[in-house]
Design a protein around this motif. Structure first.
Motif, short mmCIF file in Angstrom:
data_model
loop_
_atom_site.label_atom_id
_atom_site.label_comp_id
_atom_site.label_asym_id
_atom_site.label_seq_id
_atom_site.Cartn_x
_atom_site.Cartn_y
_atom_site.Cartn_z
N ALA A 167 4.39 14.99 -9.97
CA ALA A 167 5.31 14.52 -9.20
C ALA A 167 4.27 12.76 -9.23
O ALA A 167 3.10 12.99 -9.76
CB ALA A 167 5.68 14.59 -8.38
N ASN A 168 4.44 11.42 -8.80
CA ASN A 168 4.02 10.83 -9.07
C ASN A 168 3.19 10.96 -7.95
O ASN A 168 3.23 11.26 -6.71
CB ASN A 168 4.97 9.54 -8.00
N GLY A 169 1.76 10.60 -8.28
CA GLY A 169 0.81 11.25 -6.87
C GLY A 169 0.11 12.32 -7.04
O GLY A 169 -0.69 12.68 -6.23
N GLN A 204 0.81 -1.29 -0.01
CA GLN A 204 -0.09 0.04 -0.58
C GLN A 204 0.86 1.25 0.19
O GLN A 204 0.56 2.37 0.69
CB GLN A 204 -1.00 -0.02 1.18
N LEU A 205 2.13 0.93 -0.03
CA LEU A 205 2.95 2.34 -0.43
C LEU A 205 2.56 2.54 -1.51
O LEU A 205 2.97 2.59 -2.59
CB LEU A 205 3.81 2.00 0.17
N SER A 206 2.81 4.18 -1.68
CA SER A 206 3.15 5.19 -3.41
C SER A 206 5.15 3.92 -3.67
O SER A 206 5.62 3.71 -3.19
CB SER A 206 3.46 6.34 -2.98
N GLY A 207 5.06 5.04 -4.88
CA GLY A 207 6.20 4.42 -5.74
C GLY A 207 7.26 4.59 -5.20
O GLY A 207 8.11 4.58 -4.77
N GLY A 208 7.28 6.09 -4.68
CA GLY A 208 8.98 6.90 -3.84
C GLY A 208 8.90 6.06 -2.31
O GLY A 208 10.12 5.89 -2.46
N MET A 209 7.77 5.42 -1.82
CA MET A 209 8.45 4.98 -0.40
C MET A 209 8.96 3.40 -0.59
O MET A 209 9.20 3.17 -0.03
CB MET A 209 7.02 5.30 0.22
N ASP A 260 9.82 9.80 -10.63
CA ASP A 260 9.80 11.47 -11.20
C ASP A 260 10.38 11.97 -10.89
O ASP A 260 11.65 11.52 -9.93
CB ASP A 260 8.00 11.77 -10.30
N ALA A 261 10.88 13.21 -11.53
CA ALA A 261 12.32 13.94 -11.55
C ALA A 261 12.60 13.90 -10.10
O ALA A 261 13.91 13.71 -9.74
CB ALA A 261 12.32 15.06 -12.00
N VAL A 262 12.29 15.00 -9.04
CA VAL A 262 12.30 14.56 -7.75
C VAL A 262 12.47 13.59 -6.92
O VAL A 262 13.99 13.83 -6.29
CB VAL A 262 11.11 16.01 -7.18
N SER A 263 12.23 12.73 -7.41
CA SER A 263 12.31 11.29 -6.30
C SER A 263 13.39 10.79 -7.47
O SER A 263 14.15 10.06 -6.39
CB SER A 263 11.19 10.67 -6.45
N ARG A 264 14.04 11.24 -8.40
CA ARG A 264 15.05 10.44 -8.50
C ARG A 264 16.06 11.24 -8.55
O ARG A 264 17.22 10.88 -7.78
CB ARG A 264 14.83 10.99 -10.33
N LYS A 265 16.66 12.40 -8.35
CA LYS A 265 16.70 13.46 -7.33
C LYS A 265 17.62 12.37 -5.95
O LYS A 265 18.67 12.54 -6.01
CB LYS A 265 16.63 14.94 -7.14
N GLU A 266 16.53 12.65 -5.50
CA GLU A 266 16.47 11.99 -4.29
C GLU A 266 17.39 11.19 -4.23
O GLU A 266 18.56 10.79 -3.06
CB GLU A 266 15.73 12.19 -3.29
N VAL A 286 -0.32 14.93 -23.40
CA VAL A 286 0.20 13.44 -23.47
C VAL A 286 1.44 13.79 -21.23
O VAL A 286 1.19 15.40 -20.89
CB VAL A 286 1.65 14.25 -24.02
N THR A 287 1.27 13.04 -20.70
CA THR A 287 2.14 13.34 -19.65
C THR A 287 3.91 12.50 -19.51
O THR A 287 3.83 11.77 -20.51
CB THR A 287 1.56 12.37 -18.64
N THR A 288 4.69 12.36 -18.72
CA THR A 288 5.94 12.01 -18.88
C THR A 288 6.84 12.57 -17.83
O THR A 288 6.64 13.55 -17.23
CB THR A 288 6.90 12.75 -20.83
N HIS A 289 7.51 11.33 -17.72
CA HIS A 289 8.74 11.96 -16.87
C HIS A 289 9.78 12.32 -17.06
O HIS A 289 11.07 12.06 -16.61
CB HIS A 289 9.53 10.83 -15.81
N TYR A 290 9.54 12.84 -18.56
CA TYR A 290 11.55 12.76 -19.24
C TYR A 290 11.43 14.19 -18.98
O TYR A 290 10.54 14.67 -20.02
CB TYR A 290 11.63 12.32 -20.01
N MET A 291 11.78 15.33 -18.36
CA MET A 291 11.77 16.37 -18.94
C MET A 291 12.21 16.84 -20.16
O MET A 291 11.68 17.94 -20.45
CB MET A 291 12.77 17.07 -17.93
#
Lengths: 311, 248
Positions: free
Chosen positions: B40-42, A132-137, A164-170, B192-197
Motif C-alpha cells: 500500500a502507499n506508505g 503533511q498528510l498521507s496520500g489516503g488522508m 493503492d488498491a485498498v484505498s481505492r476500494k474504500e 518492479v512496483t505497481t498499483h495495477y494488480m
C-alpha cells in the motif's frame, strides 16, 4: 431533468484539439464514470462543466444552468475535487475544512452529517497541516471539502490515481454512500476496473467519447470472438507466436492469461486444431469482453500515442 | 550468497527517528526473474528500493546485490543496476537524443558504443524521426518507454522500476510490459512496483508489504491458493486491510 447535459462541445488549445463533439448526459443520483488515459480530454471537460473554462462551441447545462451565462449558480451547486491536491498545504485539516465551508457561505456544523463518515477518519489529525498528510488522508480531506456545502453534483477528477488498491476500494464505497444522500457524481479514472462501480461509463480517448453505456453492456457492439489463453511456460513467447497467425486479430497480455481475438470466419473446432498445432498451450476458454478488452478494441488495437509502436 | 540469487536481504531494518519504515525484511530475488514488490502507499517500498539501489543506508541488516555489499560497495552496485523512478527519470528540457547520450555517458559507455546503440534504440522504439524533440513535448507513454529503455541501456544485470506505468491507455501499458518481458528474456532481472494488480500477475513472484513488513511472498498462483482468492487484487486487499486497521 438531467443534472448534466452537454451538446456538441469543442475545445482547442492552439493546434491541440482537447475536446471534439462531446455529447453527454448524467442523470440525478447517478454515478457516471469517464474512463480514459492521460491526455484524452477528461480534465478539460470537467473544467468546462465546473465553469472554469469556456467551450469554443457547443453548450452545456449543469443543474439546469448554462455553464457560460449562469456560472455563479453552478458554482454554488457543484463540488469539485481537482486531480492535483489543491487544498492549502500550510493550513491544518480543520482550517481547510472551515475555509471551504465559509467560502460557500455555510458552516461545518450545518453539513457535518454528510461528511462525518469520511471526516471521522482524519479527525484525529485535525491539527496537522494538510501538506503533511498521507496520500489516503489527503484524498479524504479533499472529498470532505468538496462536500461541505452539500452540492447537488460532485465532480471528481481522477481521485484514485496513484492510490493503492485498498484505498481505492474504500473511496468507491464512500461514493456509494454519498449517492444515497441524493448527490450525483461524475468521476474520471484511468483504472478500467473501476468502471464496474459506475452506473454508466463513457470511454474517452484522444478528445472524443468513444462510447457510453452501462458497464456490462458496453461491449455489446463488438462481435469479434475473444478467448483467454494460458501458456504452459512463458506467456510472452506464446503472445509473439499467436500474433504471427493469420487468424489472430489481436493478442494482449491480461494478468496470467493472453486475451486473443480471432477472425470470425474460423470455427471453434478449426481454432482448436490451430492452437494444438501451435503447442505450449495449457488452457483456453471463450470469454466475454471486459471493459479493458472493449476499450482496446475501440482503440483499433493501436496505442493512442500512435507514432511510438514497438517493433 | 547463492549463485541463483541476485538480491539477498537478511533482517533489513530502516528507521527514521521513531518510525520504522522497513521492519526486519528478509527475502531473495532470483537471477532472471520478474519480481513484483507490492504494498500500500506508505508501506515502505520506496525506502527499501532506495537501499537496494545504494542510495540510502539501512539502519541494520545484511544486503547483497549481485554479490556486492550495500554498505561498502555502493558505487560498484550502481554500475550494475538500472533504476527508473516514479517521479524523475528523464530531463524534461533535454531532447530524447540528449537524454540517452547523457545517461549512457554517466555509465561510462564509449562514444562509439553510445552512437551505435542509440541508433538501435531509436529504431526499436520507432522514434528516430523525433529524436530531437524535448522530453516535455512527448506523450507520457513515450516517456515511460524511453525511461525504461534508458534504465537498461548500459546492460545492467538488474533493473528497479518504481511504479513505471501510471496514467496511460491500456495498450500503451501492455506495450510497456512487453518491453519488460523482452529485457527479462535477455537475462535482465526486473524488480518492479505497481498499483495495477493485473500487472502483478505478469511477475514470476511477488511480495506484499504491509506496514514495513513483508507479509507474503510467492508466485501469483501460490498466493491465490494460500489466500483462497480469485486474483491478486483480493489477496492484496485481504493482507493490506489487516494492516490498515492497525493505524488508520
Amino acid at each position: 431533468m438531467a443534472i448534466i447535459e452537454a451538446n456538441k462541445i469543442y475545445k482547442s488549445f492552439g493546434d491541440v484539439k482537447a475536446l471534439q463533439d462531446i455529447d453527454l448526459d448524467v442523470q440525478p443520483t447517478e454515478i457516471f464514470g469517464l474512463i480514459g488515459p492521460d491526455g484524452s480530454g477528461k480534465t478539460t471537460l470537467f473544467r468546462i462543466l465546473t465553469t472554469l473554462l469556456i467551450p469554443d462551441s457547443g453548450s452545456a447545462k449543469v443543474c439546469g444552468y448554462d455553464v457560460v451565462k449562469d456560472y455563479k449558480e453552478i458554482r454554488k451547486r457543484v463540488g469539485y475535487m481537482a486531480g492535483r491536491f489543491s487544498l492549502y498545504h500550510d493550513l491544518t485539516v480543520q482550517e481547510n475544512l472551515r475555509f471551504y465551508a465559509t467560502v460557500f457561505g455555510t458552516r461545518v456544523v450545518d453539513n457535518y452529517d454528510l461528511i462525518e463518515d469520511i471526516y471521522s477518519h482524519i479527525e484525529p489529525f485535525k491539527n496537522r497541516k494538510a501538506g503533511q498528510l498521507s496520500g489516503g488522508m489527503k484524498q479524504k480531506l479533499a472529498l470532505s471539502c468538496a462536500l461541505i456545502h452539500r452540492p447537488e453534483l460532485l465532480v471528481l477528477d481522477e481521485p484514485t490515481t496513484g492510490v493503492d488498491a485498498v484505498s481505492r476500494k474504500e473511496f468507491w464505497d464512500m461514493l456509494q454512500k454519498i449517492r444515497l444522500q441524493g448527490i450525483s457524481v461524475i468521476v474520471s479514472t484511468p483504472y478500467m476496473d473501476e468502471a464496474q462501480k459506475c452506473d454508466r461509463v463513457g470511454l474517452m480517448l484522444n478528445s472524443k467519447i468513444l462510447s457510453i453505456a452501462k458497464p456490462d453492456q458496453i461491449s455489446d457492439q463488438i462481435n469479434i470472438p475473444l478467448y483467454s489463453v494460458r501458456s504452459k511456460s512463458n506467456n510472452f513467447l506464446l503472445l509473439k507466436s499467436l500474433r504471427k497467425q493469420p487468424w489472430c486479430k489481436s493478442a494482449w497480455l491480461f494478468g496470467q492469461d493472453i486475451h486473443l481475438g480471432v477472425n470470425d470466419n474460423i470455427t471453434e473446432s478449426e481454432l482448436e486444431k490451430e492452437l494444438n498445432t501451435l503447442g505450449g498451450i495449457k488452457s483456453y476458454i471463450k470469454i466475454n469482453y471486459g471493459i479493458e478488452d472493449t476499450f482496446m478494441e475501440l482503440m483499433g488495437g493501436k496505442t493512442s500515442e500512435s507514432s511510438l509502436i514497438v517493433k | 550468497m547463492s549463485d541463483n540469487n541476485i538480491i539477498e536481504v537478511r533482517n533489513l531494518v530502516k528507521k527514521f527517528g521513531d518510525f520504522t519504515a522497513n521492519d526486519n525484511l528478509s527475502f531473495d530475488v532470483r537471477k532472471g526473474e520478474i519480481f513484483g514488490f507490492l504494498g500500500a502507499n506508505g508501506a515502505g517500498k520506496t525506502t527499501a528500493i532506495r537501499i537496494l539501489c545504494g542510495l540510502s543506508f539501512p539502519s541494520s541488516g545484511e544486503i547483497k546485490i549481485d554479490g556486492l555489499d550495500v554498505y561498502t560497495q555502493r558505487e560498484l552496485i550502481k554500475r550494475r543496476i538500472g533504476y527508473m523512478s516514479q517521479k524523475f527519470s528523464l530531463y524534461e528540457d533535454l531532447t530524447i537524443f540528449e537524454n540517452i547520450r547523457f545517461f549512457a555517458a554517466i555509465y561510462g559507455m564509449s562514444r562509439s558504443e553510445i552512437k551505435q546503440r542509440t541508433a538501435e534504440l531509436l529504431d526499436r522504439l520507432n522514434i528516430t524521426h523525433a529524436k530531437n524533440r524535448l522530453i516535455r513535448d512527448i506523450p507520457l507513454g513515450w516517456k515511460q518507454k524511453l525511461a525504461f529503455s534508458v534504465a537498461v541501456f548500459h546492460n545492467p544485470v538488474l533493473v528497479f522500476l518504481d511504479e513505471p506505468t501510471g496514467g496511460v491507455d491500456p495498450i500503451t501499458r501492455r506495450q510497456f510490459w512487453e518491453l519488460i518481458y523482452e529485457s527479462a528474456l535477455q537475462g535482465i532481472t526486473v524488480f518492479v512496483t505497481t498499483h495495477y494488480m493485473d500487472e502483478a500477475e505478469y511477475c514470476d513472484r511477488i511480495s506484499i508489504m504491509v506496514d514495513g513488513r513483508i507479509e507474503a511472498l510467492d508466485s501469483p498462483d501460490g498466493l491465490k491458493n494460500t489466500y483462497k482468492a480469485n486474483d491478486i487484487n483480493e489477496v492484496f486487499i485481504k493482507l493490506a486491510r489487516e494492516g490498515n486497521n492497525n493505524h488508520d
